[in-house]
Design a protein around this motif. Structure first.
Motif, PDB file in Angstrom:
ATOM      1  N   UNK A 378       0.833  -1.200   0.000  1.00 57.68           N
ATOM      2  CA  UNK A 378       0.000   0.000   0.000  1.00 57.68           C
ATOM      3  C   UNK A 378       0.867   1.249   0.000  1.00 57.68           C
ATOM      4  N   UNK A 379       1.926   1.243   0.798  1.00 59.28           N
ATOM      5  CA  UNK A 379       2.799   2.410   0.868  1.00 59.28           C
ATOM      6  C   UNK A 379       3.565   2.613  -0.435  1.00 59.28           C
ATOM      7  N   UNK A 380       3.921   1.531  -1.103  1.00 55.10           N
ATOM      8  CA  UNK A 380       4.592   1.666  -2.399  1.00 55.10           C
ATOM      9  C   UNK A 380       3.689   2.366  -3.408  1.00 55.10           C
ATOM     10  N   UNK A 381       2.389   2.038  -3.352  1.00 58.95           N
ATOM     11  CA  UNK A 381       1.448   2.662  -4.286  1.00 58.95           C
ATOM     12  C   UNK A 381       1.056   4.063  -3.844  1.00 58.95           C
ATOM     13  N   UNK A 385      -3.724   6.445  -3.208  1.00 60.43           N
ATOM     14  CA  UNK A 385      -4.125   5.615  -4.344  1.00 60.43           C
ATOM     15  C   UNK A 385      -4.742   4.295  -3.901  1.00 60.43           C
ATOM     16  N   UNK A 386      -5.164   4.212  -2.639  1.00 60.08           N
ATOM     17  CA  UNK A 386      -5.648   2.944  -2.093  1.00 60.08           C
ATOM     18  C   UNK A 386      -6.769   2.352  -2.940  1.00 60.08           C
ATOM     19  N   UNK A 387      -7.770   3.173  -3.316  1.00 58.88           N
ATOM     20  CA  UNK A 387      -8.906   2.647  -4.073  1.00 58.88           C
ATOM     21  C   UNK A 387      -8.540   2.322  -5.516  1.00 58.88           C
ATOM     22  N   UNK A 400     -14.265  -0.838   5.601  1.00 55.27           N
ATOM     23  CA  UNK A 400     -12.882  -0.522   5.260  1.00 55.27           C
ATOM     24  C   UNK A 400     -12.825   0.658   4.295  1.00 55.27           C
ATOM     25  N   UNK A 401     -13.691   0.644   3.306  1.00 56.13           N
ATOM     26  CA  UNK A 401     -13.702   1.732   2.321  1.00 56.13           C
ATOM     27  C   UNK A 401     -14.160   3.036   2.980  1.00 56.13           C
ATOM     28  N   UNK A 402     -15.111   2.933   3.913  1.00 55.39           N
ATOM     29  CA  UNK A 402     -15.557   4.139   4.623  1.00 55.39           C
ATOM     30  C   UNK A 402     -14.418   4.721   5.454  1.00 55.39           C
ATOM     31  N   UNK A 403     -13.632   3.849   6.075  1.00 57.66           N
ATOM     32  CA  UNK A 403     -12.494   4.342   6.855  1.00 57.66           C
ATOM     33  C   UNK A 403     -11.503   5.069   5.953  1.00 57.66           C
ATOM     34  N   UNK A 404     -11.207   4.507   4.779  1.00 54.53           N
ATOM     35  CA  UNK A 404     -10.284   5.169   3.863  1.00 54.53           C
ATOM     36  C   UNK A 404     -10.853   6.493   3.370  1.00 54.53           C
ATOM     37  N   UNK A 409     -10.497  12.250   3.334  1.00 53.44           N
ATOM     38  CA  UNK A 409     -11.249  13.501   3.267  1.00 53.44           C
ATOM     39  C   UNK A 409     -11.010  14.407   4.465  1.00 53.44           C
ATOM     40  N   UNK A 410     -10.951  13.823   5.663  1.00 50.25           N
ATOM     41  CA  UNK A 410     -10.918  14.640   6.872  1.00 50.25           C
ATOM     42  C   UNK A 410      -9.577  14.642   7.595  1.00 50.25           C
ATOM     43  N   UNK A 411      -8.774  13.579   7.432  1.00 48.63           N
ATOM     44  CA  UNK A 411      -7.595  13.415   8.285  1.00 48.63           C
ATOM     45  C   UNK A 411      -6.278  13.471   7.532  1.00 48.63           C
ATOM     46  N   UNK A 412      -6.273  14.045   6.338  1.00 51.87           N
ATOM     47  CA  UNK A 412      -5.021  14.247   5.619  1.00 51.87           C
ATOM     48  C   UNK A 412      -4.494  13.019   4.908  1.00 51.87           C
ATOM     49  N   UNK A 413      -5.263  11.917   4.851  1.00 56.21           N
ATOM     50  CA  UNK A 413      -4.847  10.735   4.110  1.00 56.21           C
ATOM     51  C   UNK A 413      -3.923   9.796   4.859  1.00 56.21           C
TER      52      UNK A 413
END
Length: 535
Positions: A378-381, A385-387, A400-404, A409-413
């Motif tokens: 995930x960090x490499x991508x 770009x998670x989704x 999981x998608x809601x958390x991302x 949106x709110x916490x700087x990614x």
């Protein structure tokens, strides 16, 4: 993680509350109006919600890569501030009042210690102002002060320096200078857990009067029983949260479609329905849900209808799953898991806490390595770009998608580490070290640590008894003891010898079953002075 899964029916009532004048969950995209103390709870429309949940219980008809939303401009009040939140440090039951404890949370090195003068736990910056030695390596002196082990400087619960041994008594009172003080973080004990506010600015000294940690009433309810569990995890906060929010991996062989729908989301988290049950994410740390088994969840203590004798119904049986997840540093997190229940209370009176923890460690170990590898990918991508790199077409991934979505949106990614880290992950250690249980759990758990030391002492006693038995048999003259007694001593000595020197069939390596249970799945004990984490 099958044992951490809640049964399907869940009470719709809210679990967590605070002592604030308004609820901790103000979940809405609606903006506050000047005349309204609370935002209205607005549900998503289908078009707004489609980016983070699928519309079919099995496979979504959405495109493989969800369309990117146009960037939204948030005002300052809508942004999540990582350093203006309460963070859990450790359960009180796993802290020793006789010694300071060093912990890392949000990249901050802190020391937790018991101030007997104020009769409360204190949280300081883990750095002596003299030469920056860690105060967590010090001790509590006879006057109840925190003493640095390097040069003996002593500090009170307010952070003031009370003694500099090297300062002459007739010289200037250098210990009273501001630079001799230690930074103190606001802290409190709630639900048997030490929480702290990660900002030592004096303006936050009384933050507890305006904002409190999330309160879990079942943990203070005497009708509930529970055992607390803590462990340091060698993958990051984001991956830990996702893993606990994902119910599908708990039944890999017999999986089935899961209908999960997220209803509300804003900077204060979100709620989700899972087949009649409700789960809540209260950022940054808390994810919880409750299951009701039998009874009447709406009125468990009311008189039964048609019951002429006026007998009260038994309260419904409830199990609560509480996950408290702390970001420690990039690639490291900490979990406190609690599962209070109001039935089977007698079980905890006869089953030792460390026995529960052996099973919970096995659950954590079951997917630890693959999640560590997943985080690297995930960090490499790039977390933004998670989704794009993860294909999440079913409703079982909605949490999981809601958390991302909340994170981006709110916490700087990603977690805000301040100026401590740049987000780069540490290198992957050897698999045996990655799976180590001793330094990640046993040394931080009073129950498991005591059991480990006790069973080690028992092993030593068995060795001594084995040698003593052989010596007695050899030194005793024929006829002084019966043949039966002599044979019994020989058999016991042989059994003790076999137990210590020959490992059981299921153990891969190590000295004993004890090592297998408390150190790692491989039975390897990490050298305490090499290749271990101090977090």
């Amino acid at each position: 993680m099958e044992a951490l899964r809640a049964p399907s029916p869940v009470s719709p009532s809210s679990l967590v509350r605070t002592h604030l004048p308004k609820p901790i969950l103000s979940l809405s995209f609606a903006q506050k109006t000047p005349n309204s103390p609370l935002p209205s709870l607005t549900q998503f429309t289908k078009s707004k919600f489609r980016n983070f949940t699928a519309i079919s219980p099995s496979v979504s008809t959405e495109p493989t890569s969800p369309p990117e939303e146009e960037p939204e401009t948030l005002n300052q009040d809508e942004k999540f501030d990582w350093f203006s939140q309460w963070y859990a440090l450790m359960p009180v039951c796993d802290l020793d009042k006789r010694a300071p404890h060093g912990k890392k949370v949000l990249g901050l090195d802190v020391v937790v210690w018991w101030d007997k003068n104020d009769n409360e736990w204190k949280v300081f910056n883990d750095s002596c102002p003299h030469r920056l030695a860690p105060l967590s390596e010090g001790r509590i002196d006879q006057w109840g002060r925190l003493q640095c082990v390097y040069h003996g400087w002593c500090f009170s619960g307010s952070g003031d320096c009370k003694l500099i041994p090297q300062a002459p008594p007739d010289g200037p009172p250098v210990n009273t200078f501001q630079k001799a003080c230690v930074a103190v973080y606001p802290s409190t004990v709630q639900n048997g857990i030490v929480w702290f506010w990660p900002n030592s600015d004096p303006k936050y000294k009384d933050i507890l009067t305006t904002k409190k940690p999330p309160y879990i009433p079942q943990l203070d309810d005497p009708s509930f029983t529970f055992q607390m569990y803590n462990r340091d995890i060698p993958y990051g906060y984001e991956i830990l949260i996702e893993n606990l929010m994902d119910p599908a991996h708990q039944d890999r062989e017999g999986g089935r479609p899961l209908d999960i729908n997220v209803h509300k989301i804003d900077k204060n988290g979100f709620t989700a329905d899972q087949q009649g049950s409700q789960w809540n994410f209260v950022p940054p740390c808390l994810f919880y849900g409750t299951a009701t088994i039998g009874g009447n969840p709406d009125n468990g203590s009311a008189t039964s209808a048609g019951n002429t004798k006026g007998k009260l119904q038994k309260p419904p049986r409830q199990v609560v799953l509480i996950f408290i997840c702390m970001p420690v540093s990039p690639g490291n997190s900490r979990l406190i898991f609690i599962s209070p229940r109001n039935f089977g209370v007698w079980i905890d009176k006869i089953v030792a806490r460390w026995m529960y923890h052996i099973g919970q460690n096995l659950i954590i170990d079951s997917d630890l390595y693959l999640l560590h590898v997943e985080e690297k990918k995930v960090m490499e991508a790039g977390s933004s770009n998670w989704q794009k790199v993860c294909f999440v077409p079913t409703k079982s991934d909605a949490n999981v998608v809601a958390f991302r979505k909340w994170l981006n949106k709110y916490a700087g990614g990603q977690v805000n580490w301040g100026n401590k880290f740049n987000g780069t992950l540490p290198p992957t250690p050897a698999r045996e070290q990655l799976m180590d249980r001793y330094w990640s759990h046993v040394v931080n758990c009073t129950s498991c640590n005591s059991a480990y030391k006790g069973l080690n002492a028992l092993e030593v006693s068995l060795q001594v008894f084995s040698l003593a038995s052989v010596a007695i048999v050899a030194a005793t003259k024929q006829g002084m003891i019966s043949v039966a007694a002599r044979n019994t001593l020989v058999v016991v000595a042989i059994l003790c010898f076999i137990h210590y020197y020959i490992p059981p069939p299921f153990q891969i390596c190590g000295n004993s079953t004890l090592d297998h249970a408390f150190t790692s799945p491989y039975g390897v004990t990490t050298d305490p002075y090499q290749n271990h984490s101090w977090d």
